[in-house]
Design an enzyme around this catalytic site. Structure first.
Site, PDB file in Angstrom:
ATOM      1  N   LEU A   1       0.816  -1.215   0.000  1.00 48.86           N
ATOM      2  CA  LEU A   1       0.000   0.000   0.000  1.00 48.86           C
ATOM      3  C   LEU A   1       0.849   1.264   0.000  1.00 48.86           C
ATOM      4  O   LEU A   1       0.542   2.231  -0.690  1.00 48.86           O
ATOM      5  CB  LEU A   1      -0.945   0.004   1.209  1.00 48.86           C
ATOM      6  N   GLY A   2       1.920   1.287   0.778  1.00 51.03           N
ATOM      7  CA  GLY A   2       2.740   2.497   0.831  1.00 51.03           C
ATOM      8  C   GLY A   2       3.897   2.332   1.789  1.00 51.03           C
ATOM      9  O   GLY A   2       4.044   1.314   2.468  1.00 51.03           O
TER      10      GLY A   2
ATOM     11  N   ALA B   1       8.437   7.155   6.521  1.00 52.42           N
ATOM     12  CA  ALA B   1       9.737   7.272   7.175  1.00 52.42           C
ATOM     13  C   ALA B   1       9.941   6.205   8.242  1.00 52.42           C
ATOM     14  O   ALA B   1      11.072   5.778   8.484  1.00 52.42           O
ATOM     15  CB  ALA B   1       9.867   8.661   7.795  1.00 52.42           C
ATOM     16  N   TYR B   2       8.848   5.767   8.880  1.00 49.99           N
ATOM     17  CA  TYR B   2       8.995   4.877  10.025  1.00 49.99           C
ATOM     18  C   TYR B   2       8.384   3.501   9.813  1.00 49.99           C
ATOM     19  O   TYR B   2       8.407   2.676  10.724  1.00 49.99           O
ATOM     20  CB  TYR B   2       8.371   5.520  11.272  1.00 49.99           C
ATOM     21  N   GLY B   3       7.824   3.247   8.640  1.00 50.38           N
ATOM     22  CA  GLY B   3       7.231   1.942   8.439  1.00 50.38           C
ATOM     23  C   GLY B   3       6.739   1.726   7.027  1.00 50.38           C
ATOM     24  O   GLY B   3       6.720   2.643   6.205  1.00 50.38           O
ATOM     25  N   VAL B   4       6.353   0.482   6.760  1.00 50.81           N
ATOM     26  CA  VAL B   4       5.802   0.110   5.461  1.00 50.81           C
ATOM     27  C   VAL B   4       4.396  -0.425   5.705  1.00 50.81           C
ATOM     28  O   VAL B   4       4.123  -1.043   6.736  1.00 50.81           O
ATOM     29  CB  VAL B   4       6.700  -0.941   4.765  1.00 50.81           C
TER      30      VAL B   4
ATOM     31  N   LYS C   1       0.529  -1.864   9.278  1.00 47.79           N
ATOM     32  CA  LYS C   1       1.791  -1.123   9.259  1.00 47.79           C
ATOM     33  C   LYS C   1       2.851  -1.908  10.020  1.00 47.79           C
ATOM     34  O   LYS C   1       2.646  -2.285  11.173  1.00 47.79           O
ATOM     35  CB  LYS C   1       1.608   0.259   9.905  1.00 47.79           C
TER      36      LYS C   1
ATOM     37  N   ASP D   1       8.085  14.362  23.678  1.00 49.20           N
ATOM     38  CA  ASP D   1       8.891  14.144  22.481  1.00 49.20           C
ATOM     39  C   ASP D   1       8.211  13.140  21.555  1.00 49.20           C
ATOM     40  O   ASP D   1       8.694  12.046  21.323  1.00 49.20           O
ATOM     41  CB  ASP D   1      10.275  13.638  22.897  1.00 49.20           C
TER      42      ASP D   1
END
Length: 419
Positions: free
Chosen positions: A55-56, A59-62, A78, A210
């Site tokens: 799907l896409g 920066a932090y996951g597929v 994800k 943070d």
């Protein structure tokens, strides 16, 4: 050799610990799981998730889509990239998990499952989130068709309804744009929380949270966080503080694009963006200048020739009178004069869909969960600490009634509004 140098340089960051990515994953797939390779990424999932499709990637996951076998529903999954690469990555994963476990609203994209194939906290290395798969997003829909005024009203109402809930939890979205608004064929909307862009409005709470770029309200807020075309001007003008009305500006930009068929402020860079904004809403008055912290931005505005605010009737000839009125109230340069989400929900343009007694806000338990820093989190300094915290969050969600409690979009008696 090169990796050693890199790791050595990174390890010099005070208070940040980097990992060797933990223990090697088990060679044998855990019982009840199956392994799938998709675009050179290995996925190890419960057996009820099948038929994976890419799907896409961020920066932090597929992200992939999958079929949830018991119901046949498609879901989005994800997989985090190296969530324990460092304590910063682990903290981000933990706080995203905690936030998504807590928030629950019809118009906010929710986590419906979270899992790991790893057997215990000490070996935790893989984290997967699952959410409902919506048919499309607003950006893709606008590329292929013009929506009717009735559809626009319904979409904007739902976006504002979701924002009311998000804001009540003390959160500013900051990254609202068409691609972050999921829509299905029934014209049902879910706002996607772009986690690293969120800001947290925590009153009387001065500790910086943070969450990527997210900060407490009473700490200095960073600029340049949202996608430029939909970014509120006060973020670009580098104010020390901004409020939830930055999201109202973004909704105004989206509404303008829906009624006109084109982006309102397609700036090439930050200066061009500001120029395009002022060419529509006019240059600010002198009393506005003192609110701008950036001397460079203040001088830039002072030195510009005065520009008169454009006539929105001429600018948006296809818009209804009520749509124009709401746009006028949303697209105001001074955020102190900009309409609030609650007031926008009561505007005549959205009257047909407005249900004031069905616009839930976050419960105290949700707000407390976001505001309160767990003592265990305060003490967490090592990757082992963060593994334990994330493991506990996964177990908390898996034992909750919410896990996989989503309902298929087809299970409704109402006649759908097609897009």
């Amino acid at each position: 050799m090169g990796m050693s140098a890199t790791m050595g340089d990174s390890a010099s960051i005070p208070g940040v610990f980097f990992a060797d990515f933990g223990p090697a994953p088990p060679e044998i797939t855990p019982e009840g799981y199956h392994e799938v390779e998709l675009n050179k990424t290995k996925w190890v999932l419960p057996q009820w998730y099948n038929s994976l499709k890419p799907l896409g990637e961020g920066a932090y996951g597929v992200v992939c889509t999958a079929e949830y076998e018991p119901t046949g529903d498609r879901v989005a999954i994800k997989k985090f990239f190296r969530p324990f690469q460092s304590t910063i990555h682990a903290k981000r994963t933990y706080r995203e998990l905690k936030l998504l476990r807590t928030l629950q609203h019809d118009n906010v994209l929710e986590m419906i499952d979270v899992f790991t194939p790893d057997p215990d906290a000490s070996s935790l290395n893989n984290v997967y989130f699952v959410s409902v798969l919506m048919g499309s997003d607003l950006q893709n829909i606008m590329k292929i068709q013009r929506l009717t005024d009735e559809q626009i009203q319904l979409l904007i109402y739902q976006v504002l309804r979701g924002l009311k809930y998000i804001h009540s939890a003390g959160i500013i979205h900051r990254d609202l744009k068409p691609s972050n608004i999921a829509v299905n064929e029934r014209c049902e909307v879910k706002v996607f929380l772009s986690f690293s862009q969120l800001s947290f409005l925590i009153l009387s709470f001065f500790k910086i949270l943070d969450f990527g770029l997210a900060r407490a309200q009473d700490a200095e807020m960073t600029g340049y966080v949202a996608t430029r075309w939909y970014r509120a001007p006060e973020i670009m003008l580098n104010w020390m503080h901004y409020t939830q009305t930055v999201d109202v500006w973004s909704v105004g930009c989206i509404l303008a694009e829906l009624v006109s068929g084109r982006p309102l402020f397609p700036g090439d860079d930050h200066i061009d963006q500001l120029t395009k904004i002022m060419s529509v809403v006019g240059t600010p008055k002198e009393e506005f200048w003192s609110k701008i912290q950036s001397e460079e931005a203040r001088n830039y505005i002072k030195n510009r020739s005065p520009i008169i605010r454009q006539d929105f009737v001429t600018l948006f000839p296809m818009a209804s009178p009520y749509a124009l009125e709401l746009l006028e109230m949303m697209l105001i340069l001074d955020p102190d004069r900009r309409i609030s989400v609650s007031s926008a929900l009561r505007h005549d343009y959205l009257r047909e869909y407005s249900v004031p007694n069905d616009e839930p806000v976050a419960m105290d338990t949700v707000i407390n969960s976001i505001v309160t820093i767990d003592p265990a989190e305060e003490r967490a300094t090592t990757l082992s600490d963060w593994r334990e915290l994330i493991w506990n969050e996964i177990r908390l969600f898996q034992n909750s009634a919410r896990r996989l409690s989503f309902v298929s979009c087809t299970d409704t008696e109402e006649e759908p509004m097609k897009i």
